[in-house]
Design a protein around this motif. Sequence first.
Motif, PDB file in Angstrom:
ATOM      1  N   TRP A 124       0.813  -1.175  -0.181  1.00 16.82           N
ATOM      2  CA  TRP A 124      -0.029   0.070  -0.006  1.00 16.82           C
ATOM      3  C   TRP A 124       0.804   1.328  -0.112  1.00 16.82           C
ATOM      4  O   TRP A 124       0.492   2.070  -0.689  1.00 16.82           O
ATOM      5  CB  TRP A 124      -0.891   0.082   1.243  1.00 16.82           C
ATOM      6  N   LEU A 125       1.995   1.096   0.851  1.00 15.83           N
ATOM      7  CA  LEU A 125       2.725   2.525   1.095  1.00 15.83           C
ATOM      8  C   LEU A 125       3.605   2.769  -0.165  1.00 15.83           C
ATOM      9  O   LEU A 125       3.612   3.843  -0.886  1.00 15.83           O
ATOM     10  CB  LEU A 125       3.713   2.387   1.943  1.00 15.83           C
ATOM     11  N   TYR A 126       4.159   1.667  -0.973  1.00 12.07           N
ATOM     12  CA  TYR A 126       4.706   1.951  -2.037  1.00 12.07           C
ATOM     13  C   TYR A 126       3.781   2.244  -3.422  1.00 12.07           C
ATOM     14  O   TYR A 126       4.301   3.231  -4.067  1.00 12.07           O
ATOM     15  CB  TYR A 126       5.299   0.429  -2.569  1.00 12.07           C
ATOM     16  N   ASP A 127       2.555   1.735  -3.518  1.00 10.92           N
ATOM     17  CA  ASP A 127       1.637   2.176  -4.394  1.00 10.92           C
ATOM     18  C   ASP A 127       1.235   3.738  -4.166  1.00 10.92           C
ATOM     19  O   ASP A 127       0.942   4.573  -5.080  1.00 10.92           O
ATOM     20  CB  ASP A 127       0.560   1.385  -4.528  1.00 10.92           C
ATOM     21  N   ALA A 128       0.998   4.079  -2.887  1.00  9.32           N
ATOM     22  CA  ALA A 128       0.521   5.403  -2.620  1.00  9.32           C
ATOM     23  C   ALA A 128       1.468   6.403  -2.497  1.00  9.32           C
ATOM     24  O   ALA A 128       1.351   7.553  -3.143  1.00  9.32           O
ATOM     25  CB  ALA A 128      -0.105   5.388  -1.024  1.00  9.32           C
ATOM     26  N   LEU A 129       2.756   6.093  -2.221  1.00  3.11           N
ATOM     27  CA  LEU A 129       3.632   7.134  -2.638  1.00  3.11           C
ATOM     28  C   LEU A 129       4.325   7.275  -4.184  1.00  3.11           C
ATOM     29  O   LEU A 129       4.466   8.344  -4.682  1.00  3.11           O
ATOM     30  CB  LEU A 129       5.153   6.564  -1.831  1.00  3.11           C
ATOM     31  N   ARG A 130       4.241   6.217  -4.855  1.00  2.97           N
ATOM     32  CA  ARG A 130       4.492   6.320  -6.366  1.00  2.97           C
ATOM     33  C   ARG A 130       3.351   7.062  -6.853  1.00  2.97           C
ATOM     34  O   ARG A 130       3.871   7.671  -7.944  1.00  2.97           O
ATOM     35  CB  ARG A 130       4.572   4.746  -6.790  1.00  2.97           C
ATOM     36  N   SER A 131       2.244   7.036  -6.381  1.00  3.20           N
ATOM     37  CA  SER A 131       1.225   7.862  -7.190  1.00  3.20           C
ATOM     38  C   SER A 131       1.305   9.195  -6.915  1.00  3.20           C
ATOM     39  O   SER A 131       0.535  10.184  -7.339  1.00  3.20           O
ATOM     40  CB  SER A 131      -0.227   7.304  -7.163  1.00  3.20           C
ATOM     41  N   ARG A 132       2.107   9.769  -6.013  1.00  2.61           N
ATOM     42  CA  ARG A 132       1.917  11.186  -5.625  1.00  2.61           C
ATOM     43  C   ARG A 132       3.448  11.787  -5.977  1.00  2.61           C
ATOM     44  O   ARG A 132       4.399  11.120  -5.785  1.00  2.61           O
ATOM     45  CB  ARG A 132       1.864  11.162  -4.136  1.00  2.61           C
ATOM     46  N   HIS A 133       3.484  13.066  -6.270  1.00  2.00           N
ATOM     47  CA  HIS A 133       4.650  13.838  -6.629  1.00  2.00           C
ATOM     48  C   HIS A 133       4.651  15.175  -5.710  1.00  2.00           C
ATOM     49  O   HIS A 133       4.586  16.201  -6.205  1.00  2.00           O
ATOM     50  CB  HIS A 133       4.393  14.155  -8.166  1.00  2.00           C
ATOM     51  N   ARG A 134       4.950  14.693  -4.420  1.00  2.00           N
ATOM     52  CA  ARG A 134       4.847  15.736  -3.500  1.00  2.00           C
ATOM     53  C   ARG A 134       6.427  15.433  -2.723  1.00  2.00           C
ATOM     54  O   ARG A 134       7.108  14.373  -2.689  1.00  2.00           O
ATOM     55  CB  ARG A 134       3.757  15.717  -2.664  1.00  2.00           C
ATOM     56  N   GLN A 135       6.810  16.474  -1.918  1.00  2.00           N
ATOM     57  CA  GLN A 135       7.935  16.455  -0.800  1.00  2.00           C
ATOM     58  C   GLN A 135       7.077  15.435   0.310  1.00  2.00           C
ATOM     59  O   GLN A 135       6.135  15.328   0.619  1.00  2.00           O
ATOM     60  CB  GLN A 135       8.066  17.544  -0.135  1.00  2.00           C
TER      61      GLN A 135
END
Length: 177
Positions: A124-135
């Motif tokens: 979940w963390l990998y997918d959630a982080l991958r889909s965002r482009h924020r600091q």
Amino acid sequence: MPSVKKFKEQIQGQKIVEVSRRAKFLNIQLTPVGDPQGKAYNLLIHLRMSGDLLVKQGKIKPEKHDRLIFYLTPSLSPKGRGESSSLVFNDTRKFGRIWLTDDMEKVLGRLGPEPLSQSFTSRWLYDALRSRHRQLKPLLLDQTFLAGLGNIYTDETLHHGETASAVPLGFGDRQTS
């Protein structure tokens, strides 16, 4: 938000049946005493940076920063000895908030998963982080992304992981991330 009068009407005669937590919210589950048809509520409390919730025994005198005092029925006091007690919300800077609601989703519905919940997995963390482009740090502080993390825990986690919080996220494949 109900008026003070309506708030008093709604909370009077309620019994505390359970106390739990969701993210940074304390949830005091209430049920009407002696009225099975009465409406049950949840008292949600967010202390923010400067709030305190105190149980005080006996007759109390309100202090300068006491924002709300719940006078508990003596037979329902924590010690069960018929002593009077009060639940006091004290907040020096007035940052804290209290909701009395019959629908918790109105207040908590947009919160993300909790870091210790079963739904929080590395996938979940990998997918959630991958889909965002924020600091990373502002993202971890976003309660709709991940619930319950505050500034201190986020800073400590990033420091421990030797992660630069100002670097925007961007991932390759899962093996290298």
